[in-house]
Design an enzyme around this catalytic site. Sequence first.
Site, PDB file in Angstrom:
ATOM      1  N   GLN A  99       0.763  -1.430  -0.203  1.00 43.94           N
ATOM      2  CA  GLN A  99      -0.119   0.041   0.278  1.00 43.94           C
ATOM      3  C   GLN A  99       1.067   1.314  -0.330  1.00 43.94           C
ATOM      4  OE1 GLN A  99      -2.407  -0.041   4.151  1.00 43.94           O
ATOM      5  NE2 GLN A  99      -3.402  -2.186   2.682  1.00 43.94           N
ATOM      6  N   HIS A 161      -0.614  -0.388   5.557  1.00 46.92           N
ATOM      7  CA  HIS A 161      -1.045   0.718   6.569  1.00 46.92           C
ATOM      8  C   HIS A 161      -0.102   1.890   6.674  1.00 46.92           C
ATOM      9  CE1 HIS A 161      -3.766  -2.042   8.768  1.00 46.92           C
ATOM     10  NE2 HIS A 161      -3.680  -2.016   7.571  1.00 46.92           N
ATOM     11  N   GLU A 254     -14.658   3.309  10.140  1.00 46.98           N
ATOM     12  CA  GLU A 254     -15.267   4.427  11.437  1.00 46.98           C
ATOM     13  C   GLU A 254     -15.732   5.908  10.960  1.00 46.98           C
ATOM     14  OE1 GLU A 254     -13.092   2.304  15.624  1.00 46.98           O
ATOM     15  OE2 GLU A 254     -12.611   4.152  15.291  1.00 46.98           O
ATOM     16  N   TYR A 264      -8.575   6.710  19.691  1.00 43.04           N
ATOM     17  CA  TYR A 264      -9.556   6.846  19.402  1.00 43.04           C
ATOM     18  C   TYR A 264      -9.808   5.470  19.252  1.00 43.04           C
ATOM     19  CZ  TYR A 264     -10.632  10.911  18.170  1.00 43.04           C
ATOM     20  OH  TYR A 264     -10.897  12.722  18.146  1.00 43.04           O
ATOM     21  N   TYR A 275      -8.975 -10.785  10.308  1.00 36.08           N
ATOM     22  CA  TYR A 275      -9.588 -10.900   8.976  1.00 36.08           C
ATOM     23  C   TYR A 275      -9.330 -12.847   8.944  1.00 36.08           C
ATOM     24  CZ  TYR A 275      -8.161  -7.116   6.817  1.00 36.08           C
ATOM     25  OH  TYR A 275      -7.699  -5.483   6.815  1.00 36.08           O
TER      26      TYR A 275
END
Length: 381
Positions: A99, A161, A254, A264, A275
């Site tokens: 990513q 991430h 979220e 959070y 997963y």
Amino acid sequence: MKTPGLLYIAAIAVLCPACAGDGQQSDQQVTADRLITSEKASFRIDTLRTGLENPWGMVWLPDGRVLVTERKGEILALGNDPGKTEKLKGFPEVYERGQGGLMDIQLHPYYAKNGWIYVTYARPGKEGGSTTLARFRLTGNEIIDFEALYQTTPLSTSGVHFGSRIVFDEAGYLYFSTGERGIKANAQDLTNDMGKIHRLHDDGRIPSDNPFIDHPAAKPSIWSYGHRNIQGMAYDPVNRILYATEHGPRGGDELNIIEKGKNYGWPIITYGIDYSGAIISELTTKEGMEQPIHYWTPSIATCGLLYYTGNRYTDWQGNLFSGALAQTHIARIEVTNGIYKHEERLLAGIGRVRHIAQDTDGFITVLTEGPGILLKLVPAE
């Protein structure tokens, strides 16, 4: 800039409780001139560009060109001629892994005066790569005055991430997000930069009123923490609210209102499971940890976030628009006084929606991958 042709979009544009998040779509082939009727607006699709690979961010220059980032490390300058695509020259090497790569792009609020363009990208190093905030100026298509303002640590060879989005608030402070790089504990650890939203001055300096500035071990740039992987941020300049969307695992995407110094919760509280099906945490609430104002289970894979302030779609003013990578649609979200009220699914099946933004004329534009398309929503009237 309109490209004739066919788009695949859904015949239904309304999200109802019975079909929320089920991934089922009733798609049909329609022309770009097809009128699409949603709950509060009717519009058509204008396809501005096709043939993109893995587009990530977009921003408009005063000369009318659109800058689009490609994850592999290219910044494309798209002009009015749909057959002409130029590449900016001089961007440094990126850490293209999973990513990671080149991500968001934003103009300085006073770009007309100072010419600064900001990006987040995965910067390579000896021990992998990490999300980095940088800025540069342009001379024609040449990148000049490149500055890496903040490189997050620790570096990692993980391919997941990285975050990342950039927003400015009305006072000129810059916020950018980082993911926890697949290591859950990073999000709660104030001694590293991962799984956080950071707040800086536009030149990379640390504001003196940041919440952890006097914490001896904490990274002083941290504004909020306990995040998994934020790929959507938007700022409401009227009510001075910073919104963020973050990816959950299986379930638990979220929508949060981000406030100074708040935790959070990831991974101590979550509405998702791993997963593999394993339980990450039995807790969905805990004292001292913030609740999302909305969450999606199953995940829609939230990416890109717009708070609409224009006047092209009067009944959409003040709405949030979130992209959905996995469920390939746009979620139009109504929030009143910080409370989630309603959601509508638009353009189901359009593709993996990577980003949504408002152009200089107040039109909503959408960036998708698989296929890689830049399109505009044109009101019927």
